[in-house]
Every structure is written in structure tokens, then in C-alpha cells.
Enzyme design. Structure first.
Site, mmCIF file in Angstrom:
data_model
loop_
_atom_site.group_PDB
_atom_site.id
_atom_site.type_symbol
_atom_site.label_atom_id
_atom_site.label_comp_id
_atom_site.label_asym_id
_atom_site.label_seq_id
_atom_site.Cartn_x
_atom_site.Cartn_y
_atom_site.Cartn_z
ATOM 1 N N THR A 1 -18.277 -9.581 -17.220
ATOM 2 C CA THR A 1 -17.180 -8.631 -16.986
ATOM 3 C C THR A 1 -16.206 -9.174 -15.946
ATOM 4 O O THR A 1 -14.979 -9.087 -16.119
ATOM 5 C CB THR A 1 -17.761 -7.280 -16.523
ATOM 6 N N GLN B 1 -6.479 -0.611 12.722
ATOM 7 C CA GLN B 1 -7.008 -1.970 12.903
ATOM 8 C C GLN B 1 -7.574 -2.093 14.313
ATOM 9 O O GLN B 1 -6.866 -1.930 15.300
ATOM 10 C CB GLN B 1 -5.905 -3.018 12.686
ATOM 11 N N LYS C 1 -10.878 -6.690 -5.614
ATOM 12 C CA LYS C 1 -12.259 -6.914 -5.118
ATOM 13 C C LYS C 1 -13.291 -6.685 -6.216
ATOM 14 O O LYS C 1 -14.146 -5.800 -6.134
ATOM 15 C CB LYS C 1 -12.531 -6.037 -3.899
ATOM 16 N N THR D 1 -14.593 -5.124 6.927
ATOM 17 C CA THR D 1 -14.615 -4.869 8.373
ATOM 18 C C THR D 1 -15.042 -3.433 8.680
ATOM 19 O O THR D 1 -15.354 -3.120 9.820
ATOM 20 C CB THR D 1 -13.237 -5.146 8.991
ATOM 21 N N GLY E 1 0.704 -5.160 6.260
ATOM 22 C CA GLY E 1 1.188 -3.974 5.553
ATOM 23 C C GLY E 1 2.117 -3.155 6.412
ATOM 24 O O GLY E 1 3.317 -3.437 6.526
ATOM 25 N N ASP F 1 0.870 -1.185 0.000
ATOM 26 C CA ASP F 1 0.000 0.000 0.000
ATOM 27 C C ASP F 1 0.902 1.229 0.000
ATOM 28 O O ASP F 1 1.079 1.897 1.026
ATOM 29 C CB ASP F 1 -0.915 -0.016 1.234
ATOM 30 N N ARG G 1 -1.326 -7.718 13.669
ATOM 31 C CA ARG G 1 -0.371 -6.827 14.327
ATOM 32 C C ARG G 1 0.517 -7.646 15.252
ATOM 33 O O ARG G 1 0.006 -8.312 16.169
ATOM 34 C CB ARG G 1 -1.097 -5.755 15.159
ATOM 35 N N ASP H 1 -19.092 -7.039 -10.537
ATOM 36 C CA ASP H 1 -19.734 -6.499 -11.750
ATOM 37 C C ASP H 1 -20.580 -7.626 -12.331
ATOM 38 O O ASP H 1 -20.756 -8.674 -11.682
ATOM 39 C CB ASP H 1 -18.645 -6.010 -12.740
#
Ligand code: C5P
Length: 235
Positions: A77, A194, A70, A124, A214, A19, A185, A73
Site C-alpha cells: 500500500t 513550538q 506521513k 516531537t 509555517g 497549513d 522560529r 501501512d
């Protein structure tokens, strides 16, 4: 930890979420994290900033890619998008289970055997009042379990699940389904945003196959050392 989990090199079970704002930062991170974790997650932020070339570039550096877009559609597609993701070299990808049975089945059929296509249940960020607003009765867990069942029935072999959903999903679906879990974590780490995290060891013990991590790695002063510490902690 269950014996199946213990048999697999823990480093291969860690997916590092790239990210990061653009390709230079992402590729520097891929180079810094050597030996590589199991996969690198390319999500919407990086994919929109850097385009499909970022997937090729991570692969050129020897990294395996989890393309977390994610998809949601119409069936045609989404199934074509899954094909494109596979041709690009993504080894894992995500679809939203809210897309419904026809979309899930089309997507599952489009995914080749070497790609693990994962269903996303309820984000979440959504709580029960958000479900009420869109006309869903019942609890978040009930809706997660219902969507997961539709996903598995539709031919998916994997799910994304938050730490709190791991145990009920594992109980219902056994060990056949791969479960990928974010919200991890290490003990003592900054929780960031989080709210209900588990440590890497707790998440593996609760039944996760892969952990998405991340900022505890990518925002650490020494990302490679942070990854190594996490791996050492779960061995
Ligand atoms: O930096 P951090 O470890 O919180 O990153 C977790 C990654 O997992 C992010 O890419 C985030 O979007 C993703 N994720 C999450 N919680 C979910 C679904 C995905 O944190 N429920």
C-alpha cells in the site's frame, strides 16, 4: 554555515507549510509568496480538505510540492501511494519509519530518482513516557537514531528531524542524507506551540538542508515580507 550550505540560494531551502483551511487560502498564499520559496508543504489538513487537486493547482502556479502525509501501512500500500504521489507531481513526500524495514524498502524502491522520499522518526509530540507506553526502552534520541539508521539502510535519501536531532544525525550520516527540519522560529517570533525551536540560521548551521516554516510566514501581516526577511537573515 558550512560551505555546501552557503553555496545554495537560501530561498530554495525554505519550505512553506500551507497549513491553511482550504484551497482558496492556500492558493492565495502561493500567489502572495513570489518569488516562490523552495517548496510548499501540503499536509494532512489541506490534503483532506482539498484533495489531490491542490497539488496540481500549486504546481500550475509554478510551486514545487512537498506532500507530507506521513505514510504508514503495509509495504504494498505504501509503495503504491508513493507512486501515486510521484505521478501527482510531488517532489518530496514522507513515510513513517515505524512502518519497519520491509515497508521502507518498498517505499524507497517506488520513489523515482526525481522524488526525495523522507523518513519521519519520532514525532516531537511524543516523549519518553509515550515511548515506554508502547514498549520502547531507551531515550527519544536513541530511538530516533535507530529508526534513522533503518531508514538509511532501507534506501531512503532523506529524513525529517527536529532541531535537537540535527547534530547527531549529521554526525552519523554525513552530508549524503538530506535533512528537513520544522520547528523554526525567526528571532523574536511567536513560538506558538513550538517548544524547542531554532532560528533559521541556527538550523542551517546545525546541518538542516531544508527548513519547514509555517505560521511565522503564513500568519504574518505581510507573508512575502516575512519570507524575504527570513531569507535575508540567513544569507
Ligand atoms: O507553523 P509552524 O512553523 O509551526 O509549522 C511547522 C510545520 O511543521 C507544521 O506543518 C507541522 O505539522 C510540521 N511539524 C512540526 N514538528 C514536527 C513535525 C512536523 O512542526 N516535529
Amino acid at each position: 554555515m558550512n560551505t555546501q550550505a552557503a553555496a545554495v540560494d537560501p530561498r530554495t531551502r525554505i519550505i512553506v507549510a500551507l497549513d491553511l483551511p482550504g484551497p482558496a487560502a492556500a492558493l492565495d498564499m502561493v500567489c502572495a509568496l513570489s518569488p516562490h520559496p523552495g517548496l510548499f508543504k501540503v499536509g494532512l489538513q489541506l490534503f483532506i480538505a482539498a484533495g489531490p487537486d491542490i497539488v496540481r493547482a500549486v504546481r500550475d502556479l509554478g510551486g514545487r510540492v512537498f506532500l507530507d502525509l506521513k505514510l504508514h501501512d503495509i509495504p504494498n500500500t505504501v509503495s503504491r501511494a508513493v507512486e501515486s504521489a510521484s505521478l501527482l507531481g510531488a517532489e518530496m513526500a514522507t513515510i513513517h519509519l515505524h512502518g519497519g524495514r520491509a515497508m521502507i524498502e518498498a517505499a524507497a524502491q517506488a520513489a523515482p530518482a526525481e522524488m526525495l522520499l523522507l523518513g519521519v522518526t519520532i514525532l516531537t509530540s511524543a516523549d519518553e513516557s509515550a515511548l515506554r507506553e508502547i514498549g520502547v526502552a531507551g531515550t527519544v534520541e536513541e530511538q530516533v537514531m535507530r529508526l534513522a539508521q533503518i531508514g538509511v539502510d532501507g534506501g531512503l535519501r532523506g529524513l525529517v528531524a527536529s532541531p535537537r536531532e540535527l547534530q547527531p544525525l549529521r554526525r552519523t550520516h554525513g552530508s549524503e542524507i538530506k535533512i528537513v527540519t520544522p520547528g523554526i522560529r525567526p528571532r523574536g517570533a511567536n513560538p506558538n506551540d513550538q517548544k524547542r525551536s531554532l532560528t533559521p540560521r541556527e538550523a542551517l548551521e546545525a546541518g538542516a538542508d531544508y527548513l519547514v516554516i509555517g505560521r511565522p510566514i503564513t500568519a504574518a501581516p505581510d507573508p512575502r515580507a516575512a519570507l524575504d526577511r527570513i531569507v535575508a537573515d540567513v544569507v
